[in-house]
Design a protein around this motif. Sequence first.
Motif, short mmCIF file in Angstrom:
data_model
loop_
_atom_site.label_atom_id
_atom_site.label_comp_id
_atom_site.label_asym_id
_atom_site.label_seq_id
_atom_site.Cartn_x
_atom_site.Cartn_y
_atom_site.Cartn_z
N TYR A 27 -45.52 -71.73 -56.87
CA TYR A 27 -44.82 -73.01 -57.02
C TYR A 27 -45.77 -74.21 -57.08
O TYR A 27 -45.39 -75.27 -57.56
CB TYR A 27 -43.82 -73.21 -55.87
CG TYR A 27 -42.71 -72.19 -55.86
CD1 TYR A 27 -41.91 -72.01 -56.98
CD2 TYR A 27 -42.45 -71.42 -54.74
CE1 TYR A 27 -40.88 -71.07 -56.99
CE2 TYR A 27 -41.43 -70.47 -54.73
CZ TYR A 27 -40.65 -70.30 -55.86
OH TYR A 27 -39.65 -69.38 -55.87
N ALA A 46 -28.09 -81.76 -62.47
CA ALA A 46 -28.26 -80.30 -62.51
C ALA A 46 -28.91 -79.82 -63.80
O ALA A 46 -29.05 -78.62 -64.00
CB ALA A 46 -26.91 -79.61 -62.33
N PRO A 96 -32.17 -79.34 -66.23
CA PRO A 96 -33.63 -79.30 -66.08
C PRO A 96 -34.32 -80.50 -66.73
O PRO A 96 -35.40 -80.89 -66.31
CB PRO A 96 -34.02 -78.01 -66.78
CG PRO A 96 -32.79 -77.20 -66.89
CD PRO A 96 -31.64 -78.15 -66.92
N GLY A 112 -33.81 -75.16 -60.13
CA GLY A 112 -35.04 -74.40 -59.95
C GLY A 112 -35.95 -75.17 -59.02
O GLY A 112 -35.54 -75.51 -57.91
N GLY A 138 -24.52 -77.22 -60.52
CA GLY A 138 -25.87 -76.95 -60.04
C GLY A 138 -26.34 -77.95 -59.00
O GLY A 138 -27.28 -77.67 -58.26
N PRO A 167 -37.36 -68.01 -53.25
CA PRO A 167 -37.28 -67.53 -54.64
C PRO A 167 -35.86 -67.16 -55.06
O PRO A 167 -35.50 -67.33 -56.23
CB PRO A 167 -38.18 -66.27 -54.63
CG PRO A 167 -39.15 -66.53 -53.52
CD PRO A 167 -38.35 -67.24 -52.47
N VAL A 199 -34.13 -70.41 -55.88
CA VAL A 199 -34.62 -70.92 -57.16
C VAL A 199 -34.07 -70.08 -58.31
O VAL A 199 -33.68 -70.61 -59.35
CB VAL A 199 -36.17 -70.93 -57.17
CG1 VAL A 199 -36.70 -71.27 -58.55
CG2 VAL A 199 -36.69 -71.93 -56.15
N SER A 241 -30.56 -71.06 -58.98
CA SER A 241 -30.55 -72.38 -59.62
C SER A 241 -30.98 -72.28 -61.08
O SER A 241 -30.41 -72.94 -61.96
CB SER A 241 -31.50 -73.31 -58.85
OG SER A 241 -31.45 -74.60 -59.37
N ASP A 242 -31.99 -71.45 -61.34
CA ASP A 242 -32.44 -71.25 -62.72
C ASP A 242 -31.35 -70.61 -63.58
O ASP A 242 -31.21 -70.92 -64.77
CB ASP A 242 -33.69 -70.35 -62.75
CG ASP A 242 -34.96 -71.12 -62.36
OD1 ASP A 242 -34.90 -72.37 -62.35
OD2 ASP A 242 -35.98 -70.48 -62.07
N SER A 301 -28.74 -73.38 -64.35
CA SER A 301 -29.20 -74.40 -65.29
C SER A 301 -29.65 -73.80 -66.62
O SER A 301 -30.08 -74.54 -67.52
CB SER A 301 -30.34 -75.21 -64.67
OG SER A 301 -31.42 -74.36 -64.35
N GLN A 359 -32.25 -72.00 -67.20
CA GLN A 359 -33.70 -71.92 -67.40
C GLN A 359 -34.18 -70.48 -67.49
O GLN A 359 -35.27 -70.22 -67.99
CB GLN A 359 -34.42 -72.62 -66.24
CG GLN A 359 -34.18 -74.12 -66.21
CD GLN A 359 -34.90 -74.78 -65.05
OE1 GLN A 359 -36.08 -75.04 -65.10
NE2 GLN A 359 -34.17 -75.04 -63.98
#
Lengths: 263, 458
Positions: A37, A123, A125, A213, B271, B421, B424, B427-428, B431, B433
């Motif tokens: 990260y 929300a 990216p 993320g 999100g 992780p 994340v 969340s990915d 969204s 990603q």
Amino acid sequence: MPLAAAFGLSFTGYTSTNPVASWVGLRNYRLLFSDPYVPGVLITTALFAAAAVVSEAVIGTVLALLLARKMRGVSIYRVLYLIPLMVAGIAAAVSWKALLNTSAGWVNSIIHVVGIPQANWLASPTLALPSIVIADIWTGAPVVAVLVLAGLLSMPEDPIEAARIDGASQLQVVRFVILPAVRPVLGFAIIFRTVDVFRQFGLIQILTGGGPGVKTTTLNYYIYQNVFTYGNISYGSTLAVLLVVAMAIPLGLIYLITRRREI
Amino acid sequence: MRSVRSRKRCVAAALAVACVALAACSSSGSSASSGSSPSTSTTVAKSITVWTAADPLYVYQQSQLKAFTKSTGIKVNFDQIPEASILTKLQAAQTAHDSSFDFYEVPESLTPQYVSLKGAEPIKPFLDNTSLTPSNYDFAGLPSGSMTQCTVNGTLYCVPTFSTGPLLYYNKQMFAQAGISGPPQTMAALVTDAGKLTNSSHAGICLRGSNTAPNSFPGQMMLLYYLTYQANGQGIWLNSNYEPRLTEPAALQFANNYATLMTKDAPKGVGAYGYPECLAAMTSGKVAMWLDDSAAASYVFDGQGSAVKNVGYASIPCPPTNPSYCQLSAPWGMFINPNVSAADQAAAYKLLTFLSGTAFQQGALTNGKIPALVTRPSVLSSASSVKGIPSDLLTSLGYIQTHIDPNAIPATPVFNQAQQPLNVALSDIISGQSSPDSAFKTAQSQITAILKQNGVIK
């Protein structure tokens, strides 16, 4: 003392469930390089700091120039632009979260009326970080404005009048007389805001929680997560040392730029 | 020049050593615990201080303290701390062996952390002290699933203060309009129903989507229905060798279903949603279902400020792969501070027995209308109908209490870090990603790396 303590702890294996400062040498510093990260967090921190500080410096200076003008009721405007400084940071963050709510926020409601597609402010990216920058500008630009305004109001009138008599346009007066005169104050304001932006926490915690993320996870927020969420106090301290180094780079550059122009 | 640099290096090194020594000294400070043992003490302090969260649940507790003072003579200073800061404040206080509070209420899952900081007093010696424990105190009636989370190495350090579990809140009118006869009975039906319930005027389902909400809370609620149960105490998604199970077919199936729910059937912007946003969406009629913690039920059924009056409550039955322990529960517990005198500890224990006693919990249900404060299954089962509380809510809470996974969330810093992780990844997925499979494969390798770095796995 806190800085020294953090530096000392960064060489230990101190965690919330193993609160013993056992010496681990450079292990935490090696972890920085293997932590997946950290690169993204550093990029996010740099983008956030650059976007917020530059915007706040420009908007704050323009605001100060407008508020320095002699016109009826200017005192009222000066007070109005100070309001963001009086609002508690958490209250401001909660208000911004309500405003930017995708389904029920005022911003999207207004956008919808105008006919523009509603955005997923917090929300998405691509929009989450700009949303935090906008919220930060709301409180940061008035800080710059107040400091620059103080510099403007303490300026002697003579150089400005002399420039005008010599035929300088308003833009030239600002560019060649006013801005050089307030540069020390502006430099201080930028340094002040840079430090503040690097340690921004409330807006990120309330608005996005570092997501989506890790798109809005800054170094300061990542330190918080490691220390208080994961209880990894020694690694958090190592990140804090990294934050000091990361802050020193832009602050050093600002100092050098300011010093060179003063000579 | 070189000597100046060398001297500076020496000073820096000395400073670092001094800091480490200072930290070591502060960490090895002895506990302030003193006085006679609680198992023999009969001296009880006249006043104690409670640290708890600023939450409506605790307002009811506070309202009942007059009765406690009247019956015991112990005055209680009830210090409500904002929920966002109580854990940080308590951790700092325990590291410093603070004695300014006697009793505190925090998540049970943090018990190992407080024990390692010498910030939690064992409960058993008090239970064995007949002069302190009321004769009618039914210790055996407390729920075993919640009590397990209070236990570290066989020693009990807390008693549950409220009960929680996964509860499905659903809008009966929207279900009827979509032609759905009742709440889903499986996770597959939940996904199908969410699709049917999604239309232009409202979303099908709401789940917390923000990383810090945390999104993995409802995510792990669902995972317990997909992965086979692990009885070894490693949590939901680690196998018996502490290796993550996120690339197992069942976990990937969850990830894909989660993606469908969050990208197609949830409100736009989910999100960034935490629990308050989902609660608002549910009570304003903007979603047809909401899967979250049962502690929120009181805010929904009281009808105050809610545009939706006909909310149903359901607990999705456990799947055949995990028939007994499918309920993720994150209860809070009552703890006694070991850094105060034995008399203060004794008074704190008396409050603990009062708040976890049958009489208080019956009052919380019938008078307070706060079923979340009822941790005793016997109180729920004996009150099949309580005026003002929906009967399907009571039935669901009863099911939750008897199907809790006692090992769902191992509370260690490493495990907490290993959840990052997963947060994340979810969340990915929301969204867009990463694809569900890719996000979970990345999380799998990152969690593995964290566990290896910390020596949990080789």
